[in-house]
Design a protein around this motif. Structure first.
Motif, PDB file in Angstrom:
ATOM      1  N   HIS A  16      43.232  33.793   9.842  1.00  0.00           N
ATOM      2  CA  HIS A  16      43.068  34.807  10.873  1.00  0.00           C
ATOM      3  C   HIS A  16      44.112  35.903  10.714  1.00  0.00           C
ATOM      4  O   HIS A  16      45.261  35.640  10.370  1.00  0.00           O
ATOM      5  N   VAL A  64      37.861  24.929  14.872  1.00  0.00           N
ATOM      6  CA  VAL A  64      37.822  26.357  15.201  1.00  0.00           C
ATOM      7  C   VAL A  64      38.903  27.107  14.423  1.00  0.00           C
ATOM      8  O   VAL A  64      38.642  28.157  13.837  1.00  0.00           O
ATOM      9  N   GLU A  68      35.653  30.090  10.996  1.00  0.00           N
ATOM     10  CA  GLU A  68      35.416  31.520  10.768  1.00  0.00           C
ATOM     11  C   GLU A  68      36.628  32.367  11.159  1.00  0.00           C
ATOM     12  O   GLU A  68      37.105  32.294  12.294  1.00  0.00           O
ATOM     13  N   VAL A  70      39.002  35.450  12.320  1.00  0.00           N
ATOM     14  CA  VAL A  70      38.943  36.573  13.257  1.00  0.00           C
ATOM     15  C   VAL A  70      40.176  37.438  13.026  1.00  0.00           C
ATOM     16  O   VAL A  70      41.166  36.990  12.450  1.00  0.00           O
ATOM     17  N   THR A  75      41.325  36.612  20.090  1.00  0.00           N
ATOM     18  CA  THR A  75      39.944  36.139  19.892  1.00  0.00           C
ATOM     19  C   THR A  75      39.934  34.652  19.574  1.00  0.00           C
ATOM     20  O   THR A  75      39.099  33.897  20.094  1.00  0.00           O
ATOM     21  N   LEU A  76      40.864  34.220  18.746  1.00  0.00           N
ATOM     22  CA  LEU A  76      40.978  32.801  18.423  1.00  0.00           C
ATOM     23  C   LEU A  76      41.266  31.996  19.687  1.00  0.00           C
ATOM     24  O   LEU A  76      40.651  30.953  19.931  1.00  0.00           O
ATOM     25  N   GLN A  78      40.443  32.730  22.726  1.00  0.00           N
ATOM     26  CA  GLN A  78      39.221  32.682  23.535  1.00  0.00           C
ATOM     27  C   GLN A  78      38.263  31.629  23.003  1.00  0.00           C
ATOM     28  O   GLN A  78      37.674  30.873  23.776  1.00  0.00           O
ATOM     29  N   ARG A  79      38.109  31.547  21.692  1.00  0.00           N
ATOM     30  CA  ARG A  79      37.224  30.543  21.104  1.00  0.00           C
ATOM     31  C   ARG A  79      37.721  29.128  21.404  1.00  0.00           C
ATOM     32  O   ARG A  79      36.933  28.222  21.663  1.00  0.00           O
ATOM     33  N   ASP A  82      36.937  28.315  24.961  1.00  0.00           N
ATOM     34  CA  ASP A  82      35.520  27.965  25.097  1.00  0.00           C
ATOM     35  C   ASP A  82      35.286  26.500  24.748  1.00  0.00           C
ATOM     36  O   ASP A  82      34.494  25.815  25.403  1.00  0.00           O
ATOM     37  N   VAL A  83      35.980  26.007  23.721  1.00  0.00           N
ATOM     38  CA  VAL A  83      35.874  24.590  23.350  1.00  0.00           C
ATOM     39  C   VAL A  83      36.369  23.717  24.500  1.00  0.00           C
ATOM     40  O   VAL A  83      35.739  22.715  24.861  1.00  0.00           O
TER      41      VAL A  83
END
Length: 120
Positions: A16, A64, A68, A70, A75-76, A78-79, A82-83
């Protein structure tokens, strides 16, 4: 009642960042999460299915970080949040992403982004 489950210092290698070298070489990221939930039923029944399996959560978070790329650690984060919130019992989560090898041309200890997210 608000109980907490925390996982601190989870390490994983990711790619990232906005610089090409960060994407090509990758670097270590360190993740801290705190989940807010009610653990009373799990404690009363001594039943893992009534709480969050932090071992399973840690594996999902590492996927995560290793996944992918970022540009931003925001942003990482936030991902990762979400998990955490994908666990049915979790009503909010605090996520910190540490980037101790960030490309800063000065001496420093760490770069950290911390976010707090709740179910809507």
């Amino acid at each position: 009642m608000t109980d907490r489950i925390s996982v601190r210092g989870l390490r994983a290698r990711g790619r990232h960042g906005v610089l090409a070298a960060e994407r090509e070489l990758g670097q270590e990221f360190v993740v801290d999460v705190t989940l807010f939930l009610d653990t009373a039923v799990a404690a009363a029944r001594d039943d893992l299915s009534m709480t969050v399996d932090y071992g399973e959560l840690a594996q999902d978070l590492v996927k995560v970080v290793e996944g992918e790329p970022v540009d931003l650690i925001e942003t990482l984060a936030q991902r990762l949040a979400d998990v955490c919130l994908s666990r049915e019992l979790v009503f909010s989560a605090e996520v910190s992403v540490h980037k101790p090898s960030a490309p800063i041309p000065l001496p420093f200890d760490d770069v950290v982004v911390t976010i707090t997210r709740s179910r809507t």
